[in-house]
Write an enzyme that holds these catalytic residues in place. Structure first.
Site, PDB file in Angstrom:
ATOM      1  N   SER A 177       0.838  -1.328  -0.600  1.00 47.31           N
ATOM      2  CA  SER A 177       0.042  -0.003   0.180  1.00 47.31           C
ATOM      3  C   SER A 177       0.590   1.056  -0.042  1.00 47.31           C
ATOM      4  O   SER A 177       0.419   2.557   0.075  1.00 47.31           O
ATOM      5  CB  SER A 177      -0.939  -0.254   1.398  1.00 47.31           C
ATOM      6  OG  SER A 177      -2.550  -1.207   1.074  1.00 47.31           O
ATOM      7  N   LYS A 179       0.097   3.362  -3.178  1.00 46.28           N
ATOM      8  CA  LYS A 179      -0.679   4.600  -2.542  1.00 46.28           C
ATOM      9  C   LYS A 179      -0.148   5.757  -2.552  1.00 46.28           C
ATOM     10  O   LYS A 179      -1.224   6.783  -2.660  1.00 46.28           O
ATOM     11  CB  LYS A 179      -2.201   4.730  -1.092  1.00 46.28           C
ATOM     12  CG  LYS A 179      -2.034   3.561  -1.250  1.00 46.28           C
ATOM     13  CD  LYS A 179      -3.432   2.908  -0.253  1.00 46.28           C
ATOM     14  CE  LYS A 179      -4.612   1.678  -0.290  1.00 46.28           C
ATOM     15  NZ  LYS A 179      -3.616   0.916  -0.447  1.00 46.28           N
ATOM     16  N   SER A 193      -6.212   2.587   4.973  1.00 44.30           N
ATOM     17  CA  SER A 193      -5.751   2.130   3.526  1.00 44.30           C
ATOM     18  C   SER A 193      -6.609   1.208   2.357  1.00 44.30           C
ATOM     19  O   SER A 193      -6.056   0.735   2.326  1.00 44.30           O
ATOM     20  CB  SER A 193      -4.165   0.574   3.511  1.00 44.30           C
ATOM     21  OG  SER A 193      -3.344   1.120   2.420  1.00 44.30           O
TER      22      SER A 193
END
Length: 395
Positions: free
Chosen positions: A94, A97, A152
């Site tokens: 993640s 991101k 997340s």
């Protein structure tokens, strides 16, 4: 017995037949070798293992680091204080991101409201982290971004990606943004960092993304937010819409002094990854750690490297630098974006005219050394034949 004229004719024919073979020989004999590549950010950042250049009084690096790749850098100057395999390509989880936010966040007013369609929260990978978005309900853009940064939430990423024109368009824009930032280790397949074949990044590239993102005030606000209320479902009995609390999954936030954020991540392929930024004494440091031996280690090692970085500031020579993004519409990088000492790379050399470019045989214009040797040999043979013929004719 052949006549002198017949002998000369045979000699000319033999030389003529040999010329194509001689001229073609260099093409397969010595292929041209590409110039050695230099890592973006400086030569030392492309070397394996730990890279650090301590001066007098510099503290030693933490001794128990297990991350396969890590980097400590100054967010303002871009100087890399120390690193270990920073260009190693690994699944980013993640932490990708960060690039998603850097690409999409500036496009939408955070107070804008979007009604989520059912298809916008379909196709999310099984086991994904979710913030809990429901279809046919309205969400403010700032709520969606809190879902991305705190929880997340891959569902929040997919909604924002659909607002941006769709998942594939967003992936393409993320790759373009990575290229603009000179993040050459990154290949984007999904916008949320979910494990996908071929999706990779590096500690160096993730630091580039974080450095760029932190220039945006909203980005800094979201990644520094510890907890928030998130819009919930509509109560069937009262018709009122509820809300629920969400908390940032960054375990250092609120615990490490001066920590700004940035983003953590965990998947099966990536293990644990973390990009953290902290501010102390007017200095902001970035630390990225990828794939240590355990989940908790990613936080412990980030904190240890931040401690070291603040203590080592001014006591180590930089071993490279975080490069700046390319100018709009801009020129390609020279291959070496910065010297090992942190100095910018020199401008690229002007290209040589095509007609004078060396060949695989090692130079010499269009034909190369062997090719011109063949021409000279042919000329000598023909001249010798003509001389013999003249002498024999005269005798």
């Amino acid at each position: 017995m052949p006549t002198p004229r017949l002998t000369f004719a045979r000699l000319c024919a033999a030389v003529t037949a040999a010329l194509p073979v001689l001229l073609a020989a260099p093409a397969g004999a010595a292929p041209q070798q590409p110039p050695p590549s230099v890592a973006i950010g400086g030569e030392r950042l492309g070397l394996p293992g730990v890279q650090v250049a301590p001066m007098a009084g510099a503290p030693p690096l933490p001794s128990d680091l297990t991350g396969q790749s890590w980097i400590v850098s100054d967010a303002a100057s871009g100087e890399v204080l120390a690193a270990s395999n920073p260009h190693l390509r690994l699944p980013p989880a993640s932490t990708l991101k960060i690039l998603f936010a850097d690409t999409v966040l500036p496009k939408f007013d955070r107070n804008a409201v979007h009604r989520v369609a059912d298809e916008e929260i379909q196709g999310i990978g099984p086991g994904s982290s979710l913030v809990g978005i429901k279809e046919n309900l309205d969400y403010r853009v700032e709520d969606l971004w809190r879902g991305v940064f705190l929880s997340s939430g891959n569902d929040a990423v997919h909604v924002l990606a659909h607002m941006n024109g769709g998942v594939q368009q967003t992936v393409a824009e993320m790759q373009t943004r990575a290229d603009t930032l000179q993040a050459r280790d990154t290949r984007v397949i999904s916008p949320d960092g979910y494990d996908m074949d071929g999706q990779v990044s590096s500690a160096y590239d993730l630091s580039l993304f974080a450095r760029a993102g932190l220039r945006n005030a909203d980005f800094r606000m979201y990644c520094a937010t510890r907890d928030a209320m998130f819009p919930g479902a509509v109560d069937r009995n009262t018709g009122q819409r509820g809300s629920f609390g969400i908390a940032n999954t960054d375990r250092l936030l609120g615990k490490y002094p001066g920590l700004i954020g940035v983003k953590n991540g965990t998947t099966t392929n990536a293990g644990s990854t973390f990009v953290g930024a902290a501010e102390r004494g007017g200095r902001t440091l970035l630390v990225t750690v990828m794939h240590p031996s355990s989940y908790q280690k990613v936080y412990d090692e980030t904190a240890a490297l931040l401690d070291w970085g603040f203590a080592a500031a001014g006591k180590v020579q930089p071993v490279g630098r975080l490069v700046d993004e390319l100018p709009p519409g801009g020129a390609e990088p020279t291959g070496q974006a910065g010297g090992g000492d942190g100095t910018p790379a020199p401008p690229p050399h002007p290209a040589a005219p095509a007609a004078a470019a060396p060949t695989a045989a090692g130079g010499g214009g269009r034909f190369g050394v062997v090719g011109w040797s063949a021409v000279v040999l042919a000329g000598v043979a023909l001249g010798y034949g003509a001389l013999v013929l003249r002498r024999r004719s005269a005798g």
